[in-house]
Design a protein around this motif. Structure first.
Motif, PDB file in Angstrom:
ATOM      1  N   THR A 149       0.866  -1.185   0.000  1.00  0.00           N
ATOM      2  CA  THR A 149       0.000   0.000   0.000  1.00  0.00           C
ATOM      3  C   THR A 149       0.900   1.232   0.000  1.00  0.00           C
ATOM      4  OG1 THR A 149      -0.079   0.179   2.415  1.00  0.00           O
ATOM      5  CG2 THR A 149      -1.765  -1.200   1.361  1.00  0.00           C
ATOM      6  N   LYS A 150       0.317   2.375  -0.294  1.00  0.00           N
ATOM      7  CA  LYS A 150       1.102   3.600  -0.223  1.00  0.00           C
ATOM      8  C   LYS A 150       1.607   3.838   1.195  1.00  0.00           C
ATOM      9  CE  LYS A 150      -0.809   6.184  -4.138  1.00  0.00           C
ATOM     10  NZ  LYS A 150      -1.515   7.408  -4.578  1.00  0.00           N
ATOM     11  N   GLU A 151       0.798   3.404   2.178  1.00  0.00           N
ATOM     12  CA  GLU A 151       1.167   3.630   3.577  1.00  0.00           C
ATOM     13  C   GLU A 151       2.370   2.775   3.986  1.00  0.00           C
ATOM     14  OE1 GLU A 151      -2.674   5.184   2.758  1.00  0.00           O
ATOM     15  OE2 GLU A 151      -1.961   3.100   2.503  1.00  0.00           O
ATOM     16  N   ASN A 152       2.346   1.463   3.665  1.00  0.00           N
ATOM     17  CA  ASN A 152       3.495   0.656   4.086  1.00  0.00           C
ATOM     18  C   ASN A 152       4.720   0.888   3.198  1.00  0.00           C
ATOM     19  OD1 ASN A 152       3.187  -1.277   1.865  1.00  0.00           O
ATOM     20  ND2 ASN A 152       1.597  -2.296   3.083  1.00  0.00           N
ATOM     21  N   LEU A 153       4.496   1.324   1.965  1.00  0.00           N
ATOM     22  CA  LEU A 153       5.636   1.723   1.138  1.00  0.00           C
ATOM     23  C   LEU A 153       6.310   2.966   1.713  1.00  0.00           C
ATOM     24  CD1 LEU A 153       4.229   1.130  -2.459  1.00  0.00           C
ATOM     25  CD2 LEU A 153       6.317   0.103  -1.517  1.00  0.00           C
ATOM     26  N   ALA A 154       5.500   3.904   2.206  1.00  0.00           N
ATOM     27  CA  ALA A 154       6.051   5.116   2.816  1.00  0.00           C
ATOM     28  C   ALA A 154       6.840   4.778   4.076  1.00  0.00           C
ATOM     29  CB  ALA A 154       4.929   6.097   3.139  1.00  0.00           C
ATOM     30  N   ALA A 155       6.304   3.877   4.892  1.00  0.00           N
ATOM     31  CA  ALA A 155       6.989   3.488   6.117  1.00  0.00           C
ATOM     32  C   ALA A 155       8.295   2.762   5.811  1.00  0.00           C
ATOM     33  CB  ALA A 155       6.074   2.598   6.958  1.00  0.00           C
ATOM     34  N   PHE A 156       8.259   1.877   4.821  1.00  0.00           N
ATOM     35  CA  PHE A 156       9.467   1.153   4.416  1.00  0.00           C
ATOM     36  C   PHE A 156      10.507   2.113   3.852  1.00  0.00           C
ATOM     37  CE2 PHE A 156      11.880  -0.995   1.027  1.00  0.00           C
ATOM     38  CZ  PHE A 156      12.514  -1.971   1.774  1.00  0.00           C
ATOM     39  N   ALA A 157      10.069   3.030   3.009  1.00  0.00           N
ATOM     40  CA  ALA A 157      10.981   4.000   2.405  1.00  0.00           C
ATOM     41  C   ALA A 157      11.661   4.859   3.462  1.00  0.00           C
ATOM     42  CB  ALA A 157      10.231   4.878   1.409  1.00  0.00           C
ATOM     43  N   LYS A 158      10.917   5.243   4.479  1.00  0.00           N
ATOM     44  CA  LYS A 158      11.482   6.050   5.557  1.00  0.00           C
ATOM     45  C   LYS A 158      12.525   5.262   6.336  1.00  0.00           C
ATOM     46  CE  LYS A 158      10.150   8.915   9.526  1.00  0.00           C
ATOM     47  NZ  LYS A 158       9.011   9.455  10.307  1.00  0.00           N
ATOM     48  N   ALA A 159      12.217   4.000   6.597  1.00  0.00           N
ATOM     49  CA  ALA A 159      13.130   3.154   7.374  1.00  0.00           C
ATOM     50  C   ALA A 159      14.419   2.866   6.617  1.00  0.00           C
ATOM     51  CB  ALA A 159      12.437   1.847   7.746  1.00  0.00           C
ATOM     52  N   TYR A 160      14.330   2.765   5.287  1.00  0.00           N
ATOM     53  CA  TYR A 160      15.487   2.375   4.487  1.00  0.00           C
ATOM     54  C   TYR A 160      16.043   3.520   3.628  1.00  0.00           C
ATOM     55  CZ  TYR A 160      14.953  -2.493   5.842  1.00  0.00           C
ATOM     56  OH  TYR A 160      14.905  -3.659   6.565  1.00  0.00           O
ATOM     57  N   GLN A 161      15.594   4.748   3.901  1.00  0.00           N
ATOM     58  CA  GLN A 161      16.106   5.927   3.187  1.00  0.00           C
ATOM     59  C   GLN A 161      15.967   5.780   1.666  1.00  0.00           C
ATOM     60  OE1 GLN A 161      17.922   8.959   4.994  1.00  0.00           O
ATOM     61  NE2 GLN A 161      16.089   8.079   5.893  1.00  0.00           N
ATOM     62  N   ILE A 162      14.744   5.498   1.237  1.00  0.00           N
ATOM     63  CA  ILE A 162      14.434   5.331  -0.175  1.00  0.00           C
ATOM     64  C   ILE A 162      13.670   6.559  -0.666  1.00  0.00           C
ATOM     65  CG2 ILE A 162      13.093   3.956  -1.830  1.00  0.00           C
ATOM     66  CD1 ILE A 162      13.639   1.557   0.090  1.00  0.00           C
ATOM     67  N   GLY A 163      14.049   7.055  -1.832  1.00  0.00           N
ATOM     68  CA  GLY A 163      13.433   8.273  -2.350  1.00  0.00           C
ATOM     69  C   GLY A 163      12.299   8.054  -3.328  1.00  0.00           C
ATOM     70  N   LEU A 164      12.339   6.934  -4.073  1.00  0.00           N
ATOM     71  CA  LEU A 164      11.321   6.667  -5.087  1.00  0.00           C
ATOM     72  C   LEU A 164      10.946   5.191  -5.115  1.00  0.00           C
ATOM     73  CD1 LEU A 164      12.640   8.723  -8.175  1.00  0.00           C
ATOM     74  CD2 LEU A 164      10.576   9.221  -6.854  1.00  0.00           C
ATOM     75  N   ILE A 165       9.695   4.925  -5.482  1.00  0.00           N
ATOM     76  CA  ILE A 165       9.226   3.569  -5.725  1.00  0.00           C
ATOM     77  C   ILE A 165       8.909   3.453  -7.211  1.00  0.00           C
ATOM     78  CG2 ILE A 165       7.658   1.738  -5.021  1.00  0.00           C
ATOM     79  CD1 ILE A 165       9.180   2.987  -2.662  1.00  0.00           C
ATOM     80  N   TYR A 166       9.637   2.603  -7.905  1.00  0.00           N
ATOM     81  CA  TYR A 166       9.417   2.351  -9.330  1.00  0.00           C
ATOM     82  C   TYR A 166       8.472   1.153  -9.422  1.00  0.00           C
ATOM     83  CZ  TYR A 166      10.955   1.765 -14.291  1.00  0.00           C
ATOM     84  OH  TYR A 166      11.014   1.670 -15.658  1.00  0.00           O
ATOM     85  N   ILE A 167       7.278   1.360  -9.979  1.00  0.00           N
ATOM     86  CA  ILE A 167       6.275   0.304 -10.047  1.00  0.00           C
ATOM     87  C   ILE A 167       5.976  -0.021 -11.506  1.00  0.00           C
ATOM     88  CG2 ILE A 167       3.944  -0.410  -9.385  1.00  0.00           C
ATOM     89  CD1 ILE A 167       4.062   1.727  -7.165  1.00  0.00           C
ATOM     90  N   VAL A 168       6.167  -1.285 -11.861  1.00  0.00           N
ATOM     91  CA  VAL A 168       5.811  -1.735 -13.201  1.00  0.00           C
ATOM     92  C   VAL A 168       4.362  -2.202 -13.174  1.00  0.00           C
ATOM     93  CG1 VAL A 168       6.306  -3.349 -15.067  1.00  0.00           C
ATOM     94  CG2 VAL A 168       8.177  -2.417 -13.692  1.00  0.00           C
ATOM     95  N   LYS A 169       3.513  -1.526 -13.948  1.00  0.00           N
ATOM     96  CA  LYS A 169       2.102  -1.889 -14.052  1.00  0.00           C
ATOM     97  C   LYS A 169       1.875  -2.640 -15.369  1.00  0.00           C
ATOM     98  CE  LYS A 169       0.403   1.579 -10.867  1.00  0.00           C
ATOM     99  NZ  LYS A 169      -0.776   2.359 -10.463  1.00  0.00           N
ATOM    100  N   LYS A 170       0.609  -2.808 -15.752  1.00  0.00           N
ATOM    101  CA  LYS A 170       0.287  -3.658 -16.907  1.00  0.00           C
ATOM    102  C   LYS A 170       0.954  -3.185 -18.192  1.00  0.00           C
ATOM    103  CE  LYS A 170      -1.860  -6.980 -19.069  1.00  0.00           C
ATOM    104  NZ  LYS A 170      -1.449  -8.383 -18.872  1.00  0.00           N
ATOM    105  N   ASP A 171       0.820  -1.905 -18.515  1.00  0.00           N
ATOM    106  CA  ASP A 171       1.397  -1.384 -19.756  1.00  0.00           C
ATOM    107  C   ASP A 171       2.242  -0.138 -19.525  1.00  0.00           C
ATOM    108  OD1 ASP A 171       0.079  -3.245 -21.620  1.00  0.00           O
ATOM    109  OD2 ASP A 171      -1.759  -2.264 -20.942  1.00  0.00           O
TER     110      ASP A 171
END
Length: 227
Positions: A149-171
């Motif tokens: 979810t956006k919420e757990n991605l935000a929490a993970f990113a904060k914990a691991y000092q991540i700036g962006l989430i690259y998500i591959v969707k269908k097309d």
């Protein structure tokens, strides 16, 4: 014709390619819970940090901001950048001419891909600090989370000092800023696998809890569309 061509060029994003570039500017004005930047970030939804200079070569990050308008208006966030129980919370107020770094940590990226081949193609094509989704899979398992979810991605990113989430969707591929929860880039993709690994590409055969257990069922692309 020359004027039209010039206007078209000026309308283009201020960054080349898919990834918004990290940029530096400063605080021009302070308006309650917002600041006006001397130079706007390349795209709305882009987050950044405010850095205060205390003199004697001492600087510290004091606030996070998210640009909300292309005129350079950015919202001040009520959150700690790095939490540590043994470190004091910085309470320095924002001041005019404080340095602002847009796209802070944007070079540190978590990629969620449908299979190993897609993951390898993307990571080999761009020189970034790629954070392997194995870490995110373990994080979700430890937290007892069922799906990304956006919420757990935000929490993970904060914990691991991540700036962006690259998500591959269908097309398509999207870049999610985990601080703002907004997409800051999007592009079409082709030659993606029709059947993707579920939950997403990782090197573990299985994890014995939640979404990653033996009984986990679902569709990778449908799951990514919900983020």
């Amino acid at each position: 014709m020359r004027k039209i061509a010039l206007l078209a060029l000026l309308a283009l994003p201020l960054f080349a390619g898919f990834f918004p570039a990290t940029t530096q500017t400063s605080v021009s004005e302070i308006k309650d819970k917002n600041v006006i930047l001397h130079s706007p970030f390349p795209v709305d939804g882009m987050s950044g940090v405010i850095v205060h200079n205390y003199g004697n070569d001492v600087e510290a990050i004091t606030h996070q901001v998210v640009q909300t308008n292309k005129n350079g208006t950015a919202k001040l966030l009520n959150s700690t950048i790095i939490h540590h129980d043994k470190l004091p919370t910085i309470k320095t107020a924002v001041t005019k001419n404080d340095k602002v770094i847009g796209g802070y940590l944007y070079n540190n990226i978590l990629l969620l891909a449908p299979d190993a081949n897609t993951y390898a193609k993307i990571t080999s094509a761009h020189k970034k600090n790629w954070v392997h989704p194995d870490l995110y899979a373990i994080y979700l398992s430890q937290e007892g989370e069922a799906t990304p979810t956006k919420e757990n991605l935000a929490a993970f990113a904060k914990a691991y000092q991540i700036g962006l989430i690259y998500i591959v969707k269908k097309d398509a591929a999207v870049l999610l800023d985990p601080v703002s929860g907004k997409y800051v880039a999007q592009k079409s993709l082709t030659d993606l696998p029709a059947t993707a690994q579920f939950p997403f590409f990782m090197r573990f055969d299985k994890i014995e809890t939640g979404w990653f257990s033996k009984t986990a069922k679902g569709n990778y692309y449908q799951t990514m569309e919900k983020i």
